[in-house]
Design an enzyme around this catalytic site. Structure first.
Site, PDB file in Angstrom:
ATOM      1  N   LYS A 139      76.179  18.227  15.525  1.00  8.76           N
ATOM      2  CA  LYS A 139      76.525  16.962  16.158  1.00  8.76           C
ATOM      3  C   LYS A 139      77.984  16.662  15.856  1.00  8.76           C
ATOM      4  O   LYS A 139      78.405  16.642  14.688  1.00  8.76           O
ATOM      5  CB  LYS A 139      75.640  15.840  15.602  1.00  8.76           C
ATOM      6  CG  LYS A 139      74.264  15.848  16.220  1.00  8.76           C
ATOM      7  CD  LYS A 139      74.308  15.334  17.653  1.00  8.76           C
ATOM      8  CE  LYS A 139      73.049  15.715  18.410  1.00  8.76           C
ATOM      9  NZ  LYS A 139      73.126  15.335  19.833  1.00  8.76           N
ATOM     10  N   ASP A 154      77.838  19.626  20.006  1.00 11.82           N
ATOM     11  CA  ASP A 154      77.408  18.603  20.965  1.00 11.82           C
ATOM     12  C   ASP A 154      78.121  17.300  20.620  1.00 11.82           C
ATOM     13  O   ASP A 154      77.940  16.775  19.524  1.00 11.82           O
ATOM     14  CB  ASP A 154      75.879  18.439  20.835  1.00 11.82           C
ATOM     15  CG  ASP A 154      75.312  17.405  21.795  1.00 11.82           C
ATOM     16  OD1 ASP A 154      76.086  16.827  22.582  1.00 11.82           O
ATOM     17  OD2 ASP A 154      74.080  17.188  21.754  1.00 11.82           O
ATOM     18  N   GLU A 206      78.592  21.090  24.200  1.00 11.81           N
ATOM     19  CA  GLU A 206      77.682  20.273  25.005  1.00 11.81           C
ATOM     20  C   GLU A 206      78.220  18.861  25.159  1.00 11.81           C
ATOM     21  O   GLU A 206      78.651  18.250  24.181  1.00 11.81           O
ATOM     22  CB  GLU A 206      76.319  20.269  24.313  1.00 11.81           C
ATOM     23  CG  GLU A 206      75.256  19.411  24.968  1.00 11.81           C
ATOM     24  CD  GLU A 206      73.893  19.645  24.302  1.00 11.81           C
ATOM     25  OE1 GLU A 206      73.611  20.792  23.896  1.00 11.81           O
ATOM     26  OE2 GLU A 206      73.120  18.688  24.170  1.00 11.81           O
ATOM     27  N   GLU A 218      71.546  16.496  30.124  1.00  9.59           N
ATOM     28  CA  GLU A 218      70.507  15.586  29.623  1.00  9.59           C
ATOM     29  C   GLU A 218      70.667  14.189  30.193  1.00  9.59           C
ATOM     30  O   GLU A 218      69.720  13.405  30.169  1.00  9.59           O
ATOM     31  CB  GLU A 218      70.530  15.551  28.095  1.00  9.59           C
ATOM     32  CG  GLU A 218      71.739  14.875  27.506  1.00  9.59           C
ATOM     33  CD  GLU A 218      71.744  14.894  25.981  1.00  9.59           C
ATOM     34  OE1 GLU A 218      72.140  15.926  25.425  1.00  9.59           O
ATOM     35  OE2 GLU A 218      71.352  13.894  25.369  1.00  9.59           O
ATOM     36  N   ASP A 274      66.429  17.686  31.209  1.00  7.01           N
ATOM     37  CA  ASP A 274      65.348  17.379  30.272  1.00  7.01           C
ATOM     38  C   ASP A 274      64.086  17.149  31.091  1.00  7.01           C
ATOM     39  O   ASP A 274      64.053  16.253  31.946  1.00  7.01           O
ATOM     40  CB  ASP A 274      65.702  16.129  29.446  1.00  7.01           C
ATOM     41  CG  ASP A 274      64.724  15.925  28.307  1.00  7.01           C
ATOM     42  OD1 ASP A 274      63.505  15.861  28.576  1.00  7.01           O
ATOM     43  OD2 ASP A 274      65.167  15.823  27.150  1.00  7.01           O
ATOM     44  N   HIS A 315      67.258  20.560  27.848  1.00  6.80           N
ATOM     45  CA  HIS A 315      67.403  19.630  26.731  1.00  6.80           C
ATOM     46  C   HIS A 315      66.002  19.212  26.297  1.00  6.80           C
ATOM     47  O   HIS A 315      65.140  18.958  27.133  1.00  6.80           O
ATOM     48  CB  HIS A 315      68.191  18.402  27.207  1.00  6.80           C
ATOM     49  CG  HIS A 315      68.290  17.314  26.192  1.00  6.80           C
ATOM     50  ND1 HIS A 315      67.427  16.241  26.147  1.00  6.80           N
ATOM     51  CD2 HIS A 315      69.161  17.141  25.167  1.00  6.80           C
ATOM     52  CE1 HIS A 315      67.763  15.447  25.141  1.00  6.80           C
ATOM     53  NE2 HIS A 315      68.816  15.962  24.533  1.00  6.80           N
ATOM     54  N   GLU A 339      65.505  24.084  22.543  1.00  2.00           N
ATOM     55  CA  GLU A 339      66.139  23.108  21.649  1.00  2.00           C
ATOM     56  C   GLU A 339      65.042  22.535  20.763  1.00  2.00           C
ATOM     57  O   GLU A 339      64.120  21.866  21.244  1.00  2.00           O
ATOM     58  CB  GLU A 339      66.817  21.985  22.435  1.00  2.00           C
ATOM     59  CG  GLU A 339      67.367  20.926  21.487  1.00  2.00           C
ATOM     60  CD  GLU A 339      68.318  19.937  22.129  1.00  2.00           C
ATOM     61  OE1 GLU A 339      68.338  19.820  23.373  1.00  2.00           O
ATOM     62  OE2 GLU A 339      69.058  19.276  21.370  1.00  2.00           O
TER      63      GLU A 339
HETATM   64 CA    CA Z   1      72.781  16.666  23.513  1.00  2.00          CA
END
Ligand code: CA
Length: 381
Positions: A171, A199, A225, A251, A274, A301, A334
């Site tokens: 992240k 991401d 991402e 996503e 997603d 996602h 994921e």
């Molecule tokens: Ca993400």
């Protein structure tokens, strides 16, 4: 078969240890579960993606007030017609975001009904599985108060690797200089072996994302991402020409109409719809087909409870490699490793990793049974 009832369950619980990502602090995990009940005794389950900052009550209200009246008395086998009817009747106020998010849970539940009625996993009804297991990548690395980064992230990476993960996603989105130092530091700390993605949850604009991409080229990053806003398709197209790192997003996009622009304009290298938000199985198989026509890989996602996770595994089984080859580039799962008090408990026959792979559930429907006691325990009344 007729739909006799559609029930919604909002589940929510506080986290012992809140965590942050680039958009804010996550203090609770929640979800919205849909239960479709038929006159033949078959019940199907579905879930709406609940982002960390998203109240699950929004999806519940949409299902209860807008979708349920469309569904009662209908045949779940008309799932494609029902999807288009739900979309068309909510179109004036819900082409993206909350409404497709809610439709997704209903659609997953309808397909779960069909699978359970037929005694087959959903992937069989969708044309079969390209694979019986998938490589998972660990999503985690959220920031927690009082920790030190990148040192604590290196420790977390080692925990994932000890479980068998060979790929993981950091992240980022905490500032250009912070991110560069962090990404290079984690790569340095874990060595060359593991596949590493980053991401930013759309924390940047084109200029700042470009600076990060240039600085991390040496760190063998598989994809970046959501570097920039999901509305900035042209920005993605611009960034894509400036880096060898794959760009990934999806996503925060919805329906085949929404994805049409991303795919036909080749805005990303990897598309991430997603299942629990872009429109469920009915719509994601169409997004899949569009992506296939433009030779674009799909890596969905996933940030769900056990219901959405099982459903996403059914979807993952059906994604054709882009392209099909002796050693094709395969989609990954994921696999969220962040704190979630009821993610696994919600289903029996928990989904687990074995020798670095996650099996596609083979039981009927989405392939797992639901623990109603856990639903009761976490239901918000
Ligand atoms: Ca993400």
């Amino acid at each position: 078969m007729k739909i006799v009832d559609v029930k919604t369950h909002v589940l929510s619980t506080p986290l012992d240890e809140p965590f942050s990502f680039s958009m804010g602090w996550v203090t609770r995990r929640g979800t919205m579960i849909v239960e479709v009940i038929t006159d033949e005794g078959v019940t199907g389950w579905g879930e709406s993606l609940c982002h960390g900052l998203q109240p699950p009550q929004i999806a519940q209200t949409i299902v209860e007030s807008a979708l349920k009246p469309i569904l009662i008395g209908e045949d779940p086998q008309d799932v494609d017609v029902l999807w288009e009817r739900m979309y068309n009747l909510t179109r004036p106020y819900g082409q993206k975001g909350a409404v497709p998010n809610a439709i997704s849970a209903v659609d997953i539940a309808l397909w779960d009904c069909l699978g359970r009625a037929a005694g087959k996993p959903v992937h069989k009804l969708l044309g079969g599985a390209y694979r019986t297991s998938v490589q998972p990548y660990a999503t985690g690395f959220y920031r927690v108060e009082g920790r030190s980064y990148p040192a604590d992230a290196v420790e977390e990476a080692k925990r994932h690797m000890a479980k068998g993960f060979t790929a993981m996603k950091l992240k980022t989105g905490f500032g250009v200089e912070d991110d560069i130092r962090y990404i290079l530091g984690v790569r340095d700390g874990i060595g060359d072996g593991p596949k590493l993605m980053v991401d930013a949850n759309h924390a940047y604009n084109v200029g700042s994302a470009r600076r990060i991409l240039k600085a991390i080229e040496c760190a063998d990053i598989h994809w970046f991402e959501e570097p920039i806003s999901p509305e900035d398709v042209d920005g993605y197209r611009e960034l894509k020409t400036l880096t060898s790192i794959y760009l990934a997003a999806g996503e925060n996009e919805f329906t085949k109409i929404g994805f049409r622009e991303w795919i036909s304009r080749r805005a990303v290298d990897i598309l991430q719809p997603d299942l629990c938000s872009a429109g469920g199985f009915t719509e994601c198989r169409k997004i899949n087909a569009l992506a296939q026509a433009w030779h674009m890989p799909v890596v969905p996602h996933v940030w769900a409870s056990g219901i959405g996770l099982a459903a996403s595994l059914q979807f993952l089984a059906t994604i054709p490699p882009a392209p099909l080859a002796l050693k094709p580039i395969e989609p990954m799962l994921e696999y969220d490793q962040s704190s979630h008090p009821f993610r696994q408990d919600l289903i029996f026959g928990a989904i687990t990793m074995r020798e670095g792979r996650v099996d596609i559930p083979q039981a009927p429907g989405i392939g797992v049974e639901i623990n109603r006691e856990v639903i009761e325990r976490y239901t918000v009344r």
